[in-house]
Design a protein around this motif. Sequence first.
Motif, PDB file in Angstrom:
ATOM      1  N   TYR A  10       2.940   3.633   2.825  1.00 62.54           N
ATOM      2  CA  TYR A  10       4.019   3.547   1.748  1.00 62.54           C
ATOM      3  C   TYR A  10       3.862   4.935   1.405  1.00 62.54           C
ATOM      4  CZ  TYR A  10       3.176  -1.363   1.792  1.00 62.54           C
ATOM      5  OH  TYR A  10       3.051  -2.790   2.406  1.00 62.54           O
ATOM      6  N   VAL A  47       4.762   6.835  -1.993  1.00 64.94           N
ATOM      7  CA  VAL A  47       5.070   6.551  -3.344  1.00 64.94           C
ATOM      8  C   VAL A  47       5.235   7.506  -4.264  1.00 64.94           C
ATOM      9  CG1 VAL A  47       3.615   5.505  -5.275  1.00 64.94           C
ATOM     10  CG2 VAL A  47       2.953   4.795  -2.723  1.00 64.94           C
ATOM     11  N   VAL A  60       5.297   4.332 -11.243  1.00 64.39           N
ATOM     12  CA  VAL A  60       5.606   4.086  -9.748  1.00 64.39           C
ATOM     13  C   VAL A  60       7.005   4.157 -10.219  1.00 64.39           C
ATOM     14  CG1 VAL A  60       5.761   2.994  -7.856  1.00 64.39           C
ATOM     15  CG2 VAL A  60       3.564   3.323  -8.976  1.00 64.39           C
ATOM     16  N   THR A  66       8.949   3.451  -4.123  1.00 62.10           N
ATOM     17  CA  THR A  66       8.089   3.237  -3.063  1.00 62.10           C
ATOM     18  C   THR A  66       8.965   2.853  -1.900  1.00 62.10           C
ATOM     19  OG1 THR A  66       6.527   2.049  -4.545  1.00 62.10           O
ATOM     20  CG2 THR A  66       6.241   1.511  -2.171  1.00 62.10           C
ATOM     21  N   ALA A  74       2.917  -0.941  -5.012  1.00 62.21           N
ATOM     22  CA  ALA A  74       2.456   0.157  -5.013  1.00 62.21           C
ATOM     23  C   ALA A  74       1.864   0.328  -6.292  1.00 62.21           C
ATOM     24  CB  ALA A  74       3.189   1.571  -4.343  1.00 62.21           C
TER      25      ALA A  74
END
Length: 153
Positions: free
Chosen positions: A57, A59, A66, A69, A100
């Motif tokens: 992933y 991120v 976050v 993602t 994530a």
Amino acid sequence: MAVTSALVALAAGCTSSDPSPAPTASAAGSPPAWTEPGSYSYVLTRGCDDAKPLGRYQVTVAAGAVSATDRLDASSVTPSANSDEDLGPVTGDTGEEIEAFTLKELIEMAQTATDDGAEVSTTYDTSDGHPTRVSIDVGDGPECWNVADYKVS
């Protein structure tokens, strides 16, 4: 976790009235203390077998959370027009999707697992101290997360 303890120890050392400089973590052979920047990006790879990761992933973290993602290793699967078969997630049945997390949350997850009695191994970048690998084993085999391409924005 060792990083949290080190941060507390370093903070305590910085507030002491002792005029001698506090030793840095890197001077003792440990990575420097890492402070999470407000914005950065990294590639998270889930899985302990580097040759067969369970997911990769991209991120992006903004303002300490976050913000994006993107799954890097999923291939799109299009069912045939006359198929009633359930192919799993939109990206196809190529592994479990995860939510994530920030690197700070990864460190906190490792600390919580340690506090709960799990076997935890954490590796840090020697130049700036960000985590590069966390392995957590609660007794049924390890779960691993690798961090690559870390860039502060």
